[in-house]
Design an enzyme around this catalytic site. Structure first.
Site, PDB file in Angstrom:
ATOM      1  CE  LYS A  11       9.635  37.038  40.367  1.00 56.55           C
ATOM      2  NZ  LYS A  11      10.823  37.020  41.181  1.00 56.55           N
ATOM      3  CB  ALA A  97      18.606  45.173  42.813  1.00 58.96           C
ATOM      4  CB  ALA A  98      14.575  42.878  46.218  1.00 59.13           C
ATOM      5  N   GLY A  99      14.841  40.498  43.748  1.00 55.32           N
ATOM      6  CA  GLY A  99      14.263  39.196  43.386  1.00 55.32           C
ATOM      7  C   GLY A  99      12.757  39.188  43.544  1.00 55.32           C
ATOM      8  CG  LEU A 100      11.009  40.892  46.363  1.00 58.11           C
ATOM      9  CD1 LEU A 100      10.922  41.966  47.447  1.00 58.11           C
ATOM     10  CD2 LEU A 100      10.273  39.629  46.815  1.00 58.11           C
ATOM     11  CB  ALA A 101       8.998  40.839  39.683  1.00 57.63           C
ATOM     12  N   GLY A 102      10.360  43.959  41.123  1.00 62.52           N
ATOM     13  CA  GLY A 102      10.008  45.382  41.247  1.00 62.52           C
ATOM     14  C   GLY A 102      10.059  46.109  39.909  1.00 62.52           C
ATOM     15  N   GLY A 103      11.122  45.901  39.139  1.00 61.89           N
ATOM     16  CA  GLY A 103      11.257  46.555  37.829  1.00 61.89           C
ATOM     17  C   GLY A 103      10.274  45.990  36.819  1.00 61.89           C
ATOM     18  CB  SER A 104       9.446  42.488  35.823  1.00 64.72           C
ATOM     19  OG  SER A 104      10.768  42.103  35.605  1.00 64.72           O
ATOM     20  CG  ASP A 137      10.546  37.536  36.039  1.00 67.10           C
ATOM     21  OD1 ASP A 137      10.434  36.392  35.561  1.00 67.10           O
ATOM     22  OD2 ASP A 137      11.259  37.799  37.035  1.00 67.10           O
TER      23      ASP A 137
HETATM   24  O1  C5P Z   1      14.725  39.390  30.863  1.00 62.94           O
HETATM   25  P1  C5P Z   1      15.446  40.108  31.960  1.00 62.94           P
HETATM   26  O2  C5P Z   1      16.078  41.391  31.479  1.00 62.94           O
HETATM   27  O3  C5P Z   1      14.653  40.295  33.196  1.00 62.94           O
HETATM   28  O4  C5P Z   1      16.642  39.147  32.365  1.00 62.94           O
HETATM   29  C1  C5P Z   1      17.793  39.623  32.986  1.00 62.94           C
HETATM   30  C2  C5P Z   1      18.919  38.620  32.769  1.00 62.94           C
HETATM   31  O5  C5P Z   1      18.689  37.428  33.518  1.00 62.94           O
HETATM   32  C3  C5P Z   1      19.105  38.160  31.342  1.00 62.94           C
HETATM   33  O6  C5P Z   1      19.919  39.041  30.611  1.00 62.94           O
HETATM   34  C4  C5P Z   1      19.779  36.812  31.544  1.00 62.94           C
HETATM   35  O7  C5P Z   1      21.156  37.003  31.811  1.00 62.94           O
HETATM   36  C5  C5P Z   1      19.143  36.290  32.820  1.00 62.94           C
HETATM   37  N1  C5P Z   1      18.004  35.387  32.563  1.00 62.94           N
HETATM   38  C6  C5P Z   1      18.271  34.104  32.102  1.00 62.94           C
HETATM   39  N2  C5P Z   1      17.214  33.262  31.844  1.00 62.94           N
HETATM   40  C7  C5P Z   1      15.941  33.653  32.079  1.00 62.94           C
HETATM   41  C8  C5P Z   1      15.666  34.956  32.588  1.00 62.94           C
HETATM   42  C9  C5P Z   1      16.726  35.789  32.813  1.00 62.94           C
HETATM   43  O8  C5P Z   1      19.432  33.722  31.891  1.00 62.94           O
HETATM   44  N3  C5P Z   1      14.957  32.808  31.831  1.00 62.94           N
END
Ligand code: C5P
Length: 292
Positions: A11, A97-104, A137
């Protein structure tokens, strides 16, 4: 069913605003999310032995229980008392770890795949509830498409379908830690500028790609760029190079560090990708894809 194959799409974010800080450490956001054709392919296979195993073509992904895809599978096995284990094979194409939601997106694919393979009959609503436990995400990744995402990213409202567009992604070498970016974010540093939601939404409603692109380029479409680009100045250089090579718009996705850019057609996209490869020889992940 002994085996299923599921696609996990990348994404991008057309806009991200941080609207508040919560007491649980998360931030309240307002974002526009869009899935790309670029995807990983996950093959899930039932195992007679209990537990979860994972393999991948990628040497950069953790192949143990710290992997969010494994966490997703374990959660399903425990929650629904499944007797068999699951083996996950991930063919990775989305940068890590790119901001592209690869893990999610991998976690979302595992939830949907296990639901199908074990015939659990869970609705999309139930799957997104489970997804939220795994990551902010993940609910979006279960649904995909063009969405307004609010709350921590889990309150989703479908938007008009994004017009088909060629997209080039360029990821600076080192990945970026999302918690670190949110931890450093401050409204003072981001300044008074916010995303121009009105123009982007109007562009989506009229299926006008030029208007969507103008919206992305006005205001500060991704307020997290104020943190990530301060640490990785190359982000601004990549954006400038994309625009010099005919991009309609260029913006960092998510918490970064990947920059995406829109092009009128594949030919222009390939020319720009080649120009970036020449100029930034250290960038080994430049990918031409499209809006899904
Ligand atoms: O939910 P996820 O594990 O992907 O989020 C990673 C980290 O990003 C969270 O632990 C939090 O530090 C930060 N985050 C946030 N607010 C969001 C989504 C993520 O602060 N809405």
């Amino acid at each position: 069913m002994e085996q299923v194959q599921v696609r996990a799409h990348a994404k991008i974010n057309l806009a991200i605003d941080v609207v508040g800080k919560r007491t649980d450490g998360y931030h309240d956001l307002k974002m526009i999310m869009q899935s790309l054709a670029l995807h990983d392919t996950l093959t899930l296979t039932k195992r007679q032995e209990a537990g979860v195993t994972i393999a991948s073509n990628s040497t950069r992904m953790p192949l143990d229980e710290t992997n969010i895809a494994c966490k997703a599978a374990k959660f399903m096995i425990d929650s629904f008392s499944l007797r068999q284990g699951v083996h996950i094979d991930v063919f990775k194409r989305i940068p890590i770890a790119a901001g592209l939601a690869g893990g999610s997106s991998n976690a979302a694919a595992v939830l949907c795949g296990i639901n199908e393979m074990f015939a659990l009959g869970l609705t999309k609503g139930k799957l997104t509830e489970i997804g939220k436990i795994l990551g902010a995400d993940v609910p979006y990744c279960i649904c995909g498409g063009t969405m307004l995402a609010e709350g921590i990213g889990d309150i989703l409202t479908p938007l008009p379908k994004h017009p088909k567009t060629v997209v080039v992604l360029a990821k600076p070498q080192r990945g970026m830690s999302t918690p670190k970016v949110f931890g450093k974010f401050s409204r003072e540093q981001a300044g008074e500028k916010h995303p121009d939601f009105a123009t982007i939404l109007s562009g989506l409603e009229t299926s006008d790609i030029d208007k969507v692109s103008r919206g992305i380029m006005s205001g500060m479409a991704n307020v997290l760029e104020s943190v990530t680009a301060a640490e990785r100045p190359i982000i601004n250089d990549i954006k400038a190079e994309f625009l010099r090579n005919g991009a309609k718009c260029a913006l960092m996705s998510g918490s970064g560090p990947t920059v995406f850019a829109y092009f009128a057609d594949e030919r222009q996209a390939n020319i720009a990708a080649a120009a970036l490869r020449r100029k930034f020889s250290q960038l080994n992940e430049i990918i031409v894809t499209s809006i899904e």
